[in-house]
Design a protein around this motif. Structure first.
Motif, short mmCIF file in Angstrom:
data_model
loop_
_atom_site.label_atom_id
_atom_site.label_comp_id
_atom_site.label_asym_id
_atom_site.label_seq_id
_atom_site.Cartn_x
_atom_site.Cartn_y
_atom_site.Cartn_z
N ARG A 203 40.25 52.01 11.89
CA ARG A 203 39.42 50.87 12.26
C ARG A 203 39.19 50.83 13.76
NH1 ARG A 203 41.58 44.88 11.09
NH2 ARG A 203 43.23 45.68 12.43
N LYS B 89 30.33 45.84 12.59
CA LYS B 89 31.68 45.36 12.91
C LYS B 89 32.15 44.35 11.88
CE LYS B 89 34.35 43.46 16.74
NZ LYS B 89 34.28 42.98 18.15
N GLU C 105 35.24 44.78 9.10
CA GLU C 105 36.31 43.81 8.88
C GLU C 105 36.35 43.36 7.41
OE1 GLU C 105 38.62 43.07 10.91
OE2 GLU C 105 37.79 44.18 12.60
N LEU D 52 35.64 51.08 15.62
CA LEU D 52 35.16 50.03 16.53
C LEU D 52 34.80 50.60 17.89
CD1 LEU D 52 37.66 47.13 15.69
CD2 LEU D 52 35.25 47.30 15.05
N LEU E 168 31.58 52.35 17.52
CA LEU E 168 30.50 51.38 17.40
C LEU E 168 30.10 50.84 18.77
CD1 LEU E 168 28.64 49.64 15.63
CD2 LEU E 168 30.52 48.01 15.40
N ASP E 169 31.08 50.56 19.62
CA ASP E 169 30.78 50.08 20.98
C ASP E 169 30.04 51.15 21.77
OD1 ASP E 169 31.98 47.68 20.41
OD2 ASP E 169 33.93 48.27 21.24
N ASP F 214 25.76 43.36 10.78
CA ASP F 214 26.57 43.89 11.88
C ASP F 214 27.65 44.81 11.31
OD1 ASP F 214 27.89 44.40 14.17
OD2 ASP F 214 28.45 42.35 14.63
#
Length: 287
Positions: A151, A27, A31, A155, A158-159, A25
């Motif tokens: 970041r 995400k 992280e 994100l 990515l969504d 993943d």
């Protein structure tokens, strides 16, 4: 043989890494990258703190050495003054003792002077290292802040990518075969449109046959006969023939004067319960 197994192990490791990267993943990996950057910044900060602490310790040692040097210098001067005073008084023993003390102070003074020079050099080096450490921490802090700011952007991207992938997948299912027993939307639509067009075409063909024309003629003949019978009944009832076909012009209680009546009087409407004349011989009829 060992080389072969090593190559096989390397291939399996690379294949496993590739599969892991494909299924991982992004995400979670993002992280992990942010966490690693934060840990690296913390370690760099700790190292810089040690360098700065070394510089501070060197500075404190140099300050103590400078104070010691100043004290020894003063003690040496005082010893020389006391030697001179003893010699003036003629106290040779005291003068000798004071002279030996002055030599001892002088030796220590020389050693401290050398130590001060070394500490000055070390202090200069540690100061440069401290400045470099501070600059490195500041640069790394700016880089970390930039990563933290990016970041949220990553994100969000990515969504959006996940949503677009789901949309592309949903759109693809409308035109691609879902399974062997499940037709696609396009296939069902084509089937329904073909059936509808076939039904319309068959209806148009049936409307062009001789039988359909014959049915139309028969229907027209029946309609003409029905209109004739209605006209006859209207005449018998003394109704106006101007009314629309299939509907009475007025109730029986509101009879109008018959056309061609010689007496000039209207035919009275039959009372409720009276029989309607059955022959056209009634005076004033329009037969």
């Amino acid at each position: 043989m060992f080389k072969f197994f090593r190559r096989v192990w390397g291939y399996m490791t690379a294949s496993a890494n590739t599969k892991f990267e494909e299924r991982a993943d992004p995400k979670v990996q993002l992280e992990q990258a942010i966490g690693e950057a934060q840990d690296q910044h913390r370690r760099l900060t700790e190292q810089a703190a040690n360098v700065i602490a070394n510089q501070k310790q060197t500075e404190m040692r140099l300050n103590r050495a400078m104070e010691e040097l100043e004290r020894l210098n003063g003690s040496t001067r005082q010893a020389l003054l006391m030697v001179d005073d003893a010699q003036r008084r003629g106290d040779t023993a005291k003068a000798t003792e004071y002279n030996q003390a002055a030599e001892g102070f002088a030796n220590r003074l020389i050693a401290v002077e050398k130590q001060v020079e070394d500490l000055k050099t070390m202090h200069l080096q540690t100061t440069q290292a401290s400045d470099q450490a501070k600059a490195a921490v500041q640069q790394n802090s700016m880089a970390l802040q930039k990563k933290l700011a990016e970041r949220q952007k990553l994100l969000s991207q990515l969504d959006q990518a996940k949503m677009q992938e789901q949309m592309n997948k949903a759109m693809a299912t409308l035109s691609e075969t879902v399974g062997q027993d499940v037709p696609t939307f396009d296939q069902v639509r084509d089937k329904i449109e073909a059936r509808y067009a076939k039904a319309i075409g068959a209806s148009e063909l049936q409307g062009q046959t001789v039988e359909s024309r014959m049915l139309e003629v028969e229907q027209a003949s029946l309609n003409t006969e029905a209109q004739s019978r209605l006209s006859e009944l209207r005449s018998q009832l003394g109704l106006s023939s101007v009314s629309a076909p299939g509907a009475l012009s007025a109730p029986a209680q509101q009879a109008v004067p018959a056309a061609g009546q010689t007496g000039g009087g209207a035919v009275p409407a039959p009372e409720q319960g009276d029989a309607v004349p059955a022959s056209p011989e009634t005076p004033g009829s329009g037969a």
